[in-house]
Design a protein around this motif. Structure first.
Motif, PDB file in Angstrom:
ATOM      1  N   ASP A   1       0.815  -1.217   0.000  1.00 27.19           N
ATOM      2  CA  ASP A   1       0.000   0.000   0.000  1.00 27.19           C
ATOM      3  C   ASP A   1       0.847   1.266   0.000  1.00 27.19           C
ATOM      4  O   ASP A   1       0.500   2.253  -0.651  1.00 27.19           O
ATOM      5  CB  ASP A   1      -0.925   0.012   1.220  1.00 27.19           C
ATOM      6  CG  ASP A   1      -2.006  -1.055   1.142  1.00 27.19           C
ATOM      7  OD1 ASP A   1      -2.159  -1.664   0.076  1.00 27.19           O
ATOM      8  OD2 ASP A   1      -2.684  -1.284   2.166  1.00 27.19           O
ATOM      9  N   ALA A   2       1.953   1.251   0.751  1.00 23.21           N
ATOM     10  CA  ALA A   2       2.775   2.460   0.860  1.00 23.21           C
ATOM     11  C   ALA A   2       3.384   2.834  -0.481  1.00 23.21           C
ATOM     12  O   ALA A   2       3.406   4.010  -0.860  1.00 23.21           O
ATOM     13  CB  ALA A   2       3.871   2.261   1.902  1.00 23.21           C
ATOM     14  N   LEU A   3       3.874   1.841  -1.201  1.00 22.76           N
ATOM     15  CA  LEU A   3       4.473   2.132  -2.501  1.00 22.76           C
ATOM     16  C   LEU A   3       3.413   2.576  -3.503  1.00 22.76           C
ATOM     17  O   LEU A   3       3.643   3.503  -4.290  1.00 22.76           O
ATOM     18  CB  LEU A   3       5.211   0.893  -3.018  1.00 22.76           C
ATOM     19  CG  LEU A   3       6.070   1.109  -4.268  1.00 22.76           C
ATOM     20  CD1 LEU A   3       7.084   2.213  -4.043  1.00 22.76           C
ATOM     21  CD2 LEU A   3       6.766  -0.185  -4.668  1.00 22.76           C
ATOM     22  N   ALA A   4       2.239   1.953  -3.453  1.00 24.86           N
ATOM     23  CA  ALA A   4       1.147   2.368  -4.335  1.00 24.86           C
ATOM     24  C   ALA A   4       0.731   3.799  -4.033  1.00 24.86           C
ATOM     25  O   ALA A   4       0.474   4.604  -4.940  1.00 24.86           O
ATOM     26  CB  ALA A   4      -0.035   1.418  -4.179  1.00 24.86           C
ATOM     27  N   PHE A   5       0.660   4.148  -2.733  1.00 28.04           N
ATOM     28  CA  PHE A   5       0.341   5.512  -2.323  1.00 28.04           C
ATOM     29  C   PHE A   5       1.373   6.490  -2.867  1.00 28.04           C
ATOM     30  O   PHE A   5       1.033   7.548  -3.419  1.00 28.04           O
ATOM     31  CB  PHE A   5       0.297   5.578  -0.793  1.00 28.04           C
ATOM     32  CG  PHE A   5       0.346   6.972  -0.227  1.00 28.04           C
ATOM     33  CD1 PHE A   5      -0.788   7.762  -0.180  1.00 28.04           C
ATOM     34  CD2 PHE A   5       1.529   7.490   0.280  1.00 28.04           C
ATOM     35  CE1 PHE A   5      -0.751   9.049   0.347  1.00 28.04           C
ATOM     36  CE2 PHE A   5       1.584   8.770   0.813  1.00 28.04           C
ATOM     37  CZ  PHE A   5       0.439   9.547   0.843  1.00 28.04           C
ATOM     38  N   ALA A   6       2.664   6.151  -2.721  1.00 24.47           N
ATOM     39  CA  ALA A   6       3.728   7.049  -3.160  1.00 24.47           C
ATOM     40  C   ALA A   6       3.685   7.269  -4.671  1.00 24.47           C
ATOM     41  O   ALA A   6       3.882   8.392  -5.152  1.00 24.47           O
ATOM     42  CB  ALA A   6       5.083   6.480  -2.739  1.00 24.47           C
ATOM     43  N   ARG A   7       3.425   6.202  -5.418  1.00 14.47           N
ATOM     44  CA  ARG A   7       3.369   6.334  -6.873  1.00 14.47           C
ATOM     45  C   ARG A   7       2.172   7.177  -7.316  1.00 14.47           C
ATOM     46  O   ARG A   7       2.285   8.006  -8.216  1.00 14.47           O
ATOM     47  CB  ARG A   7       3.318   4.945  -7.505  1.00 14.47           C
ATOM     48  CG  ARG A   7       4.663   4.211  -7.444  1.00 14.47           C
ATOM     49  CD  ARG A   7       4.554   2.792  -7.937  1.00 14.47           C
ATOM     50  NE  ARG A   7       5.885   2.165  -8.027  1.00 14.47           N
ATOM     51  CZ  ARG A   7       6.088   0.863  -8.159  1.00 14.47           C
ATOM     52  NH1 ARG A   7       5.036   0.030  -8.207  1.00 14.47           N
ATOM     53  NH2 ARG A   7       7.304   0.374  -8.235  1.00 14.47           N
ATOM     54  N   LEU A   8       1.018   6.959  -6.676  1.00  9.89           N
ATOM     55  CA  LEU A   8      -0.157   7.749  -7.013  1.00  9.89           C
ATOM     56  C   LEU A   8       0.070   9.217  -6.662  1.00  9.89           C
ATOM     57  O   LEU A   8      -0.313  10.122  -7.425  1.00  9.89           O
ATOM     58  CB  LEU A   8      -1.380   7.207  -6.270  1.00  9.89           C
ATOM     59  CG  LEU A   8      -2.694   7.973  -6.493  1.00  9.89           C
ATOM     60  CD1 LEU A   8      -3.070   7.989  -7.972  1.00  9.89           C
ATOM     61  CD2 LEU A   8      -3.817   7.364  -5.659  1.00  9.89           C
ATOM     62  N   TYR A   9       0.694   9.470  -5.518  1.00 10.05           N
ATOM     63  CA  TYR A   9       1.010  10.838  -5.099  1.00 10.05           C
ATOM     64  C   TYR A   9       1.920  11.500  -6.138  1.00 10.05           C
ATOM     65  O   TYR A   9       1.713  12.651  -6.543  1.00 10.05           O
ATOM     66  CB  TYR A   9       1.682  10.798  -3.731  1.00 10.05           C
ATOM     67  CG  TYR A   9       1.895  12.132  -3.065  1.00 10.05           C
ATOM     68  CD1 TYR A   9       1.087  12.547  -2.010  1.00 10.05           C
ATOM     69  CD2 TYR A   9       2.915  12.990  -3.470  1.00 10.05           C
ATOM     70  CE1 TYR A   9       1.284  13.763  -1.382  1.00 10.05           C
ATOM     71  CE2 TYR A   9       3.120  14.215  -2.864  1.00 10.05           C
ATOM     72  CZ  TYR A   9       2.307  14.597  -1.815  1.00 10.05           C
ATOM     73  OH  TYR A   9       2.494  15.795  -1.209  1.00 10.05           O
ATOM     74  N   GLN A  10       2.943  10.747  -6.572  1.00 10.02           N
ATOM     75  CA  GLN A  10       3.895  11.291  -7.538  1.00 10.02           C
ATOM     76  C   GLN A  10       3.211  11.595  -8.873  1.00 10.02           C
ATOM     77  O   GLN A  10       3.445  12.639  -9.492  1.00 10.02           O
ATOM     78  CB  GLN A  10       5.056  10.304  -7.736  1.00 10.02           C
ATOM     79  CG  GLN A  10       6.326  10.918  -8.324  1.00 10.02           C
ATOM     80  CD  GLN A  10       6.264  11.060  -9.834  1.00 10.02           C
ATOM     81  OE1 GLN A  10       5.556  10.316 -10.492  1.00 10.02           O
ATOM     82  NE2 GLN A  10       7.015  12.016 -10.366  1.00 10.02           N
ATOM     83  N   GLU A  11       2.347  10.692  -9.311  1.00  8.66           N
ATOM     84  CA  GLU A  11       1.629  10.904 -10.570  1.00  8.66           C
ATOM     85  C   GLU A  11       0.697  12.113 -10.471  1.00  8.66           C
ATOM     86  O   GLU A  11       0.508  12.848 -11.440  1.00  8.66           O
ATOM     87  CB  GLU A  11       0.812   9.659 -10.918  1.00  8.66           C
ATOM     88  CG  GLU A  11       1.664   8.451 -11.304  1.00  8.66           C
ATOM     89  CD  GLU A  11       0.830   7.180 -11.367  1.00  8.66           C
ATOM     90  OE1 GLU A  11      -0.413   7.275 -11.180  1.00  8.66           O
ATOM     91  OE2 GLU A  11       1.405   6.095 -11.589  1.00  8.66           O
ATOM     92  N   THR A  12       0.113  12.324  -9.289  1.00  5.05           N
ATOM     93  CA  THR A  12      -0.864  13.397  -9.097  1.00  5.05           C
ATOM     94  C   THR A  12      -0.205  14.756  -8.935  1.00  5.05           C
ATOM     95  O   THR A  12      -0.645  15.755  -9.518  1.00  5.05           O
ATOM     96  CB  THR A  12      -1.742  13.097  -7.869  1.00  5.05           C
ATOM     97  OG1 THR A  12      -2.349  11.813  -8.021  1.00  5.05           O
ATOM     98  CG2 THR A  12      -2.823  14.153  -7.707  1.00  5.05           C
ATOM     99  N   TYR A  13       0.870  14.816  -8.130  1.00  7.07           N
ATOM    100  CA  TYR A  13       1.461  16.097  -7.755  1.00  7.07           C
ATOM    101  C   TYR A  13       2.839  16.359  -8.341  1.00  7.07           C
ATOM    102  O   TYR A  13       3.360  17.461  -8.216  1.00  7.07           O
ATOM    103  CB  TYR A  13       1.529  16.201  -6.222  1.00  7.07           C
ATOM    104  CG  TYR A  13       0.179  16.101  -5.561  1.00  7.07           C
ATOM    105  CD1 TYR A  13      -0.751  17.135  -5.675  1.00  7.07           C
ATOM    106  CD2 TYR A  13      -0.190  14.967  -4.845  1.00  7.07           C
ATOM    107  CE1 TYR A  13      -2.002  17.047  -5.081  1.00  7.07           C
ATOM    108  CE2 TYR A  13      -1.430  14.870  -4.243  1.00  7.07           C
ATOM    109  CZ  TYR A  13      -2.339  15.912  -4.366  1.00  7.07           C
ATOM    110  OH  TYR A  13      -3.577  15.814  -3.786  1.00  7.07           O
ATOM    111  N   GLY A  14       3.457  15.344  -8.943  1.00  8.61           N
ATOM    112  CA  GLY A  14       4.757  15.548  -9.572  1.00  8.61           C
ATOM    113  C   GLY A  14       5.934  15.450  -8.636  1.00  8.61           C
ATOM    114  O   GLY A  14       7.079  15.623  -9.055  1.00  8.61           O
ATOM    115  N   ASP A  15       5.693  15.178  -7.365  1.00  5.16           N
ATOM    116  CA  ASP A  15       6.756  15.044  -6.375  1.00  5.16           C
ATOM    117  C   ASP A  15       6.554  13.769  -5.586  1.00  5.16           C
ATOM    118  O   ASP A  15       5.426  13.304  -5.413  1.00  5.16           O
ATOM    119  CB  ASP A  15       6.770  16.227  -5.397  1.00  5.16           C
ATOM    120  CG  ASP A  15       7.246  17.506  -6.057  1.00  5.16           C
ATOM    121  OD1 ASP A  15       8.250  17.456  -6.781  1.00  5.16           O
ATOM    122  OD2 ASP A  15       6.594  18.543  -5.849  1.00  5.16           O
TER     123      ASP A  15
END
Length: 276
Positions: free
Chosen positions: A192-206
């Motif tokens: 879940d943590a890695l999926a969260f981080a990837r979605l965050y990165q795709e959404t916000y660019g960071d």
């Protein structure tokens, strides 16, 4: 951070309003406030962890601690010192005086320079103080081993040095070799943590900081409490609804009723903090 969270906690307690922190680790935040919860560890745990790591993994038997009088810094430095002193020696505890910042910092750097064996330097500081101190330490030609707490455990801290001339010439000049604690490290965890981080990165660019993950866990706990508490919703029942929310949060108090968190099960211990 801990100091403003503790101050706000007094207001929440008076109003009977439950609150959840994803980032404040000072023990005092939840110790005497039944309305405050957190989805992160406390400094008693973190200080113990740092001391054990310094002694057992890094092999240092001496340490020097730099702290301030604020709650976060004091609770972290106290916990580190108590654990480390059982098998090692804390040779110095320097307290940065934030009212006389420059003079206090120079005094600490001068003392560090005159000690041939200060051991590992433990930075129990928030980012601004740690940054200013590291600038002074490195520019004095000193390079002691360093370790810091969760306040320094994100890429944003290293980025604070980006405009310094030494950093432009040699990236990592001020932070190279420094150890820091982090409640979550995305490239060392999956699920879940890695999926969260990837979605965050795709959404916000960071890439998200660890605070983002712990705030997400706090929101998870809040949404759960909203879903199970018997809320009236009428403005006249506000006090009762707030109490029901607090009780719903407090009921998530063991592993068998834990929620699914980004870095493990979410439940509150006796100090209303999530064990990690």
């Amino acid at each position: 951070t801990s100091a403003p969270s503790i101050a706000a906690g007094e207001v929440y307690r008076e109003a009977g309003m439950p609150a959840i922190s994803g980032s404040a680790t000072a023990d005092a935040l939840t110790a005497d406030n039944p309305w405050y919860f957190r989805t992160i560890f406390i400094n008693s745990f973190q200080g113990n962890l740092l001391a054990t790591y310094v002694r057992s993994n890094l092999g240092h038997d001496t340490a020097s601690v730099i702290t301030t009088t604020r709650p976060y810094e004091q609770s972290l430095s106290t916990a580190f010192t108590e654990t480390f002193s059982q098998t090692g020696t804390v040779t110095h505890t320097w307290e940065l005086d934030r009212d006389h910042h420059e003079a206090s910092m120079r005094s600490i750097v001068d003392a560090l320079a005159t000690d041939p064996n200060p051991g590992i330097v433990v930075l129990c500081l928030q980012q601004e103080d740690a940054r200013n101190l590291l600038l002074a330490i490195r520019r004095a030609g000193l390079s002691p081993p360093l370790i810091g707490g969760d306040a320094l455990g994100e890429e944003g801290f290293a980025a604070l040095f980006a405009d310094e001339p030494e950093e432009r010439d040699q990236p990592g000049y001020f932070t190279e070799g420094m150890y820091v604690a982090a409640p979550i490290i995305y490239d060392a965890i999956g699920g879940d943590a890695l999926a969260f981080a990837r979605l965050y990165q795709e959404t916000y660019g960071d890439w998200p900081s660890w605070q983002a993950a712990k705030a997400y866990d706090a929101a998870t706990m809040a949404v759960h409490a909203l879903s199970v508490a018997a809320l009236d919703g009428d403005p006249s029942a506000l006090a009762a609804d707030r109490t029901a929310m607090r009780d719903a949060l407090a009921a998530v108090n063991a592993s068998d009723v834990a929620l699914r968190g980004l870095s493990g099960p979410l439940f509150f211990d006796e100090l209303r903090s999530v064990p990690q």
